[in-house]
Each structure stands twice: as C-alpha cells, then as structure tokens.
Design a protein around this motif. Structure first.
Motif, PDB file in Angstrom:
ATOM      1  N   MET A  55       0.819  -1.213  -0.064  1.00  0.00           N
ATOM      2  CA  MET A  55       0.029  -0.113   0.158  1.00  0.00           C
ATOM      3  C   MET A  55       1.008   1.068   0.017  1.00  0.00           C
ATOM      4  O   MET A  55       0.391   2.170  -0.688  1.00  0.00           O
ATOM      5  CB  MET A  55      -1.063  -0.182   1.238  1.00  0.00           C
ATOM      6  CG  MET A  55      -1.904  -0.973   1.389  1.00  0.00           C
ATOM      7  SD  MET A  55      -3.034  -1.168   0.200  1.00  0.00           S
ATOM      8  CE  MET A  55      -3.338  -2.877  -0.248  1.00  0.00           C
ATOM      9  N   TYR A  89       2.235   2.592  -3.230  1.00  0.00           N
ATOM     10  CA  TYR A  89       1.338   3.436  -4.091  1.00  0.00           C
ATOM     11  C   TYR A  89       1.410   4.627  -3.594  1.00  0.00           C
ATOM     12  O   TYR A  89       1.261   5.876  -4.251  1.00  0.00           O
ATOM     13  CB  TYR A  89       0.008   2.874  -4.067  1.00  0.00           C
ATOM     14  CG  TYR A  89      -0.095   1.433  -5.181  1.00  0.00           C
ATOM     15  CD1 TYR A  89      -0.115   1.644  -6.565  1.00  0.00           C
ATOM     16  CD2 TYR A  89       0.247   0.260  -4.587  1.00  0.00           C
ATOM     17  CE1 TYR A  89      -0.148   0.357  -7.284  1.00  0.00           C
ATOM     18  CE2 TYR A  89       0.116  -0.732  -5.355  1.00  0.00           C
ATOM     19  CZ  TYR A  89      -0.046  -0.706  -6.876  1.00  0.00           C
ATOM     20  OH  TYR A  89       0.090  -1.767  -7.518  1.00  0.00           O
ATOM     21  N   LEU A 100      -5.501  -4.136  -2.787  1.00  0.00           N
ATOM     22  CA  LEU A 100      -6.363  -3.497  -1.959  1.00  0.00           C
ATOM     23  C   LEU A 100      -7.618  -4.722  -1.661  1.00  0.00           C
ATOM     24  O   LEU A 100      -8.036  -4.549  -0.614  1.00  0.00           O
ATOM     25  CB  LEU A 100      -7.388  -2.180  -2.724  1.00  0.00           C
ATOM     26  CG  LEU A 100      -6.344  -1.086  -2.907  1.00  0.00           C
ATOM     27  CD1 LEU A 100      -7.224  -0.048  -3.801  1.00  0.00           C
ATOM     28  CD2 LEU A 100      -6.284  -0.350  -1.567  1.00  0.00           C
ATOM     29  N   TYR A 152      -5.017   3.721  -0.411  1.00  0.00           N
ATOM     30  CA  TYR A 152      -4.100   3.121   0.266  1.00  0.00           C
ATOM     31  C   TYR A 152      -3.714   3.323   1.500  1.00  0.00           C
ATOM     32  O   TYR A 152      -3.290   2.425   2.563  1.00  0.00           O
ATOM     33  CB  TYR A 152      -2.836   3.428  -0.763  1.00  0.00           C
ATOM     34  CG  TYR A 152      -3.158   3.012  -2.198  1.00  0.00           C
ATOM     35  CD1 TYR A 152      -3.171   1.831  -2.890  1.00  0.00           C
ATOM     36  CD2 TYR A 152      -3.724   4.044  -3.085  1.00  0.00           C
ATOM     37  CE1 TYR A 152      -3.781   1.569  -4.128  1.00  0.00           C
ATOM     38  CE2 TYR A 152      -3.948   3.918  -4.379  1.00  0.00           C
ATOM     39  CZ  TYR A 152      -4.045   2.604  -4.677  1.00  0.00           C
ATOM     40  OH  TYR A 152      -4.381   2.464  -6.082  1.00  0.00           O
TER      41      TYR A 152
END
Lengths: 346, 305
Positions: A151, A154, B226, B275
């Motif tokens: 995560m 990004y 995700l 995110y």
C-alpha cells in the motif's frame, strides 16, 4: 503403480546437485520464455543478439552497470529482511522516498562537497522511516507487512508525483513535469557508486555473519518462537530489519536521481519497478549478500536489454516483467530442490 | 454536501467497489481453504487485458468476459499447483504471479492501447430506484455489480449452511483432520483457488469492458492488493468483505467528486487516500482483534507436508 513422493532431504545435497538444482529451473524458465517470444512473433535469436550487444561496448556496459545499481542496493537490504522472515515488499516505495530525500538536498541545501554524503544520508533516513511504519505495525500489532508495504508503495508514488507537479516543479520546464536539473555537486560518479556499494556490502555482511543481531534475525526467520526462546525481542528484530532494508532501498533511489536522471520526474518515469526487481535479485542470489552483486548485474542487463528490445523489436516493458516473474519462480524452485527430494516409490 | 454530489459520490463508490469486491470474494474462498494468493493484482491485470483483446478480436464483449474468467481460472489453478505440487512458498509464488501477470497483461494489451472497444452493456435500470435521490445512485450500474452483491450473500450462506462450506472451512482450519475425515483437501484447495482466480479475472474485465472500454498500462493500479486488504478488513466473512469493499470504493471515489464538493487539493494526494485508508483500517482491525480473532483460517499461508 509407482508413485512420486516428495520428502524433506535427510542430508544436505551435494555440490553437483545444488548446481543442477540451480541451473535446471533457469533453463526451464528460459525455454518457456523463448517459446512465448516466438509465439509473439519475436525472433529469439535477434533478442539474444540485442542482449549480447549490451555487453559489447564500454558505453553500454556502463549503462548496464548503472541500471543494476538501483536494483543492487535495495536487494542487499531485502536479503536482511527476507532472512529474518520479514516480507518487505515495499522496496519500491522506500526507493521513491530515497529519491525524494536526495532531491531535497540537491535542490535546496548548499552543502558543497558534503552534498553527496548528505543526499545518501537523507535518502537512507526517509527510506527507513517509510519502512518503519509497516515494521512497527507488524511488530506491535501483527499486521501483515506484505500488504502494508505494498500500500505504501502506491502512496509513495503519489506523494512523489505531487512534489514534482506542484511545490518542486521547474517553472521553466516548458510544460514538462520535472524538477530543476541538479547542480554538478549533486551528481554522483562511478567511483562514488562503487565506493558506496563496497562500504554497504561489507556492512551488511558484517551484520549478517558476525554480529549477534544478524544471528538473531536468522533465528527469527526460521521461527518466531525460536527467537523468543533465544532471548531476542521479535519487535526489535522486525523493526531493525525493516529499518535496514528501507535505508538501503533509499540509497537505490538516491543513485537513480543523482547518477542516472540528474533530476526528479514522475514516479513512472523514474523507476521501471527497481524495487520489485530487487525482490527477484534477492531470491535469485539465494538470499546471499555477495550473490546479490551478480544477480543485480544480471537483472540490470535484462532491464537495459528490455529498453533496447522495446525500440528495436517493439516489445514493451511488460515482456521484461514477465521474465522477472518467471525467474522468481525458478529461484523458489531451486529452494525447493535444495530442501526436498522426489522419491519414486513402488 | 448537496444531494447531487452525495448521489454521484455513492454511485462512484459502487463502481470502484465492484472489481475489488469480486476479487476479494474470490480471495476469501482461496484463503478459507488455506491458500494465500498474492497474485490477485497480476491475475486482475491479465483478465483486464485478455478480456479486452478478445472482445475486440471477436467483436464480442461477452466473449471477452468469458476469456477473462478463463485466464483468471488458469492462473488461480497455476498458483495452487505451484504451492501444493512444486511446494513453492505461497508468498513467493503469489508475488511471482503478480509480477509476471502484470508483465503478461502489458504484452497482451500492447497492441490495444488507444483502441476503443464496445462496452459490455447490460446496464440494469430499475425505474423505481431512480425516482428518489436517496436511491438513484443504486440504479443504472452494470449487471456485474448487482451479481457481485448477490454473490456475496450466496457465498456467505454457502459457507454457513452447506456441506461444501464446511469442507472448505475444515481444509483451511485443520487440513489433516479434514483429510482424515475423508475430505479431498487438494481438490478443495484447487477448486477454491481456481474460483478465486476466475473472480479476479472477472474483476479485471469489469475494468476494461465496463468502466474504461479500453486498455492502458497499469489499469488495475493496485486494486488487487486493495482486495487482499479487504479480505482481512471483512474478517474473512463474505458480507464483511462486501462492506469493506464499499469502504475502499468510497475512498477511491472521493477524488472524483472532490471538485464538486469544493475541495481543491492536488489529485495525486487525493488518489493516495484509499491506500493510506487501508493501512490505517488494517492497523485498527488488528488493534481490535488480531488476525485469529478476526477469523483468519489457522492454516492460512502454511505449506502442507
């Protein structure tokens, strides 16, 4: 009917078997890849020729070396993390943070001859801090670090893009999204890179082989409980391996801005996924810090050939990534063949 | 916030939630069987590009949809075989599929960048929903969205009430006991991971055939990762996964209505929100429960001897 049975090896494999176990999966992967290329109407002979050309002149060799360095430094750090069983998949984001740190020093601090050391230090610091977040989350709460590090990759790319688009953007850039070009004092040369690589490789080997923390990390990697019994704190070990691998990934980012591009552009133009390629470099090297030198040079050659293949044969960057994914499987298969044997039972 | 902006925010939420929900529901099945498939991101990308390529080549979005699901199925099965037959570490095998898949998707899609294709169509129009601004955001989406929501309930019920659900859970909780009880655990793992891949492929084709009607590099943009976070946030429960994907969809929709809401921040900063939100939500979830209290299958990620 005879059956194949997979069982853990009772004795360590011989050297000949190890070589066989290393080469066989690689050959399979290259055969599959060659088949795919031909199926895609790309001549394998031509592709090999182009790869060979990358080694033909001093100039192209230098480019291969430069492309391998942003893979090498992060991979060196990943060796530490993976050995400790810490799945830091965030080298890409930590590398981008390293670029941000190095760029800040290059553009806004006038430190004279200390510019390059300061760039390295700030890159290491920001890379380490970016890795600290998932490290603490895993160490304190047990949050799966694979997902959090990903995560943050990004998030790092978006942060970097924001910086080059707005506050750090070169107002005289003719509409290009980039920062000012770095001053000469902020550009690292070949000697500087080799010096840095030597110092950091020695440091990693010392930590991994000769220091207690390196030993504990390896114990942690073989099992969480074992480390606790050995009297080490898993929290400290997880955080330490995250910090070290994040710092080294940051150095990779510093090399890109200072040694290759000389300015900061959008994340997609700064890194073709060096941080992900570093994962493959670490595994191909069998998580050995010295082996990483060879695997990074090899992958640097592939990345650089990928660019050449792109312009001459119309193969896009995806073709290189596909090969990298297959190579990771080959490296994992090697690990399997080292640990297990296949027996034929009547 | 005015009603119109709210309605378009919720409508975007559903659009963004759909591929994540589909992939996460599939991954829930795989993880329930004990197999962690980190390859979802790559499988989704392959589904998106193959789906679009086939849809253009055969001039049939439906054929593209089927091709996307089949390619996802193949990659899901590949992961199970690499894990259970070649004994490759689950994390490494998944990462390899994620990287190789992203590359393969690029290669397959390279001839299709900028090509405009037909949209899949099949938009559902329920007149009664469109009458009130309170419900109009629910209306007019692709049938895939509604099927995804229904699928969540079907999976939830199947896991609770059917013997298949019991076999699946038993395999992920204690494969040796399940095996002793007569469950063919390898078949269960193969099926669960295969269906998981199929749904990830479908999720990819939703992007290329419904949302964008085209293909471009990095189309999936981390949605597969995700989805893996959503499985945890949804506590390995299909209804929980549905809600968690709506949460992520909401976070992804925010940048697109920020302007309407009078928020003027750099788009990159807004796009990083989902995110960061997932990292924060994961931290909160682990603080509340920890993996096993959340319901992680006991054998998740472990290799069988």
């Amino acid at each position: 009917m005879p059956r194949l049975r997979v069982a853990r090896r009772t004795s360590p494999p011989s050297m000949a078997l190890r070589v066989e176990a290393f080469i066989l999966p690689l050959l399979v992967v290259f055969a599959i890849y060659a088949f795919l290329l031909e199926a895609w109407h790309v001549s394998v002979v031509k592709a090999v020729e182009i790869i060979g050309m990358q080694l033909a002149s001093g100039d192209s060799l230098r480019r291969v070396f430069m492309a391998s360095m942003p893979i090498f430094f992060p991979a060196l750090g990943l060796v530490i993390a993976f050995r400790a069983g810490v799945w830091n998949i965030g080298a890409e984001g930590q590398l981008l943070l390293g670029m941000i740190g190095a760029t800040w020093v290059a553009l806004f601090a006038n430190l004279g001859v200390l510019t390059i050391p300061a760039m390295v230090l700030l890159a290491m610091l920001l890379g380490a801090l970016w890795a600290l977040i998932p490290g603490l989350l895993r160490g304190l709460l047990g949050v799966n670090e694979v997902l959090t590090t990903l995560m943050l990759n990004y998030a790092a790319a978006y942060l970097l893009n924001y910086l080059v688009e707005e506050p750090w953007r070169d107002p005289h850039g003719y509409g290009f999204i980039k920062t000012r070009e770095f001053p000469g004092r902020a550009e690292i040369g070949l000697t500087g890179i080799i010096l840095l690589a030597t110092i950091l490789t020695v440091a990693v080997v010392v930590v991994a082989r000769y220091m207690r923390i390196g030993f504990y990390m390896q114990v942690l990697g073989s099992g969480f409980k074992a480390a606790t019994y050995a009297g080490a704190s898993p929290l400290h070990l997880i955080v330490a391996s995250m910090l070290m691998s994040g710092a080294l990934a940051g150095v990779g980012g510093m090399i890109v801005v200072s040694g290759i591009t000389g300015m900061l552009m959008e994340a997609g133009r700064m890194s073709p996924g060096y941080g992900y390629t570093a994962i493959i470099a670490a595994w191909l090297a069998g998580l050995n810090p010295i082996g990483v030198i060879l695997s990074s040079l090899f992958l640097g050659l592939l990345v650089e050939s990928g660019f050449a293949l792109q312009s001459s044969l119309g193969l896009n960057v995806g073709a290189t990534m596909l090969l990298e994914g297959l190579l990771l499987l080959a490296a994992a298969a090697y690990r399997f063949m080292e640990e297990y044997e296949v027996r034929v039972e009547p | 916030m005015n009603a119109e902006a709210m309605s378009s925010l919720l409508s975007y939420m559903l659009i963004y939630a759909t591929p994540i929900m589909l992939a996460a529901l599939g991954e829930t099945l795989a993880e329930k069987s004990g197999i962690l498939n980190l390859g979802i991101e790559g499988i989704m990308a392959v589904g998106a590009s193959t789906g679009f390529a086939v849809s253009v080549a055969l001039n049939s979005p439906m054929a593209g949809l089927v091709a996307a699901m089949l390619s996802g199925l193949a990659l899901g099965v590949l992961h199970e075989l690499l894990v259970d037959k070649v004994r490759i570490n689950q994390i490494v095998s998944g990462l390899a599929i994620a990287i190789a898949g992203a590359g393969l998707a690029d290669v397959v899609g390279s001839g299709y960048v900028g090509v405009s294709g037909k949209s899949l169509g099949y938009r559902v129009n329920i007149g009664i929903l469109s009458r009130s601004p309170l419900t109009s955001w629910l209306n007019g989406h692709s049938i895939i969205t509604y099927l995804g929501i229904i699928l969540a309930f079907i999976i939830w019920a199947a896991l609770r009430m059917s013997s298949y659900g019991l076999f699946l859970k038993a395999t992920g909780e204690n494969p040796y006991a399940a095996k002793a009880a007569g469950v063919n655990i390898y078949r269960v793992r193969l099926l669960a991971t295969g269906i998981g891949g199929l749904l990830a492929g479908l999720a990819g084709s939703y992007l290329s055939l419904v949302v964008y009607s085209g293909w471009f590099d990095n189309m999936t943009a981390g949605r597969g990762w995700l989805a893996l976070g959503v499985v945890i946030l949804g506590a390995w429960n299909a209804i929980g996964v549905l809600l968690a994907s709506l949460f992520v969809g909401y976070m992804m929709a925010l940048p697109y209505v920020a302007g309407k809401l009078g928020i003027h921040v750099n788009a990159n900063l807004l796009q990083s929100i989902p995110y960061i939100a997932v990292v924060v939500a994961l931290a909160a979830a682990y603080m509340l429960g920890g993996e096993h209290r959340l319901g992680a299958p006991s054998y998740l990620g472990r290799s069988l001897d």
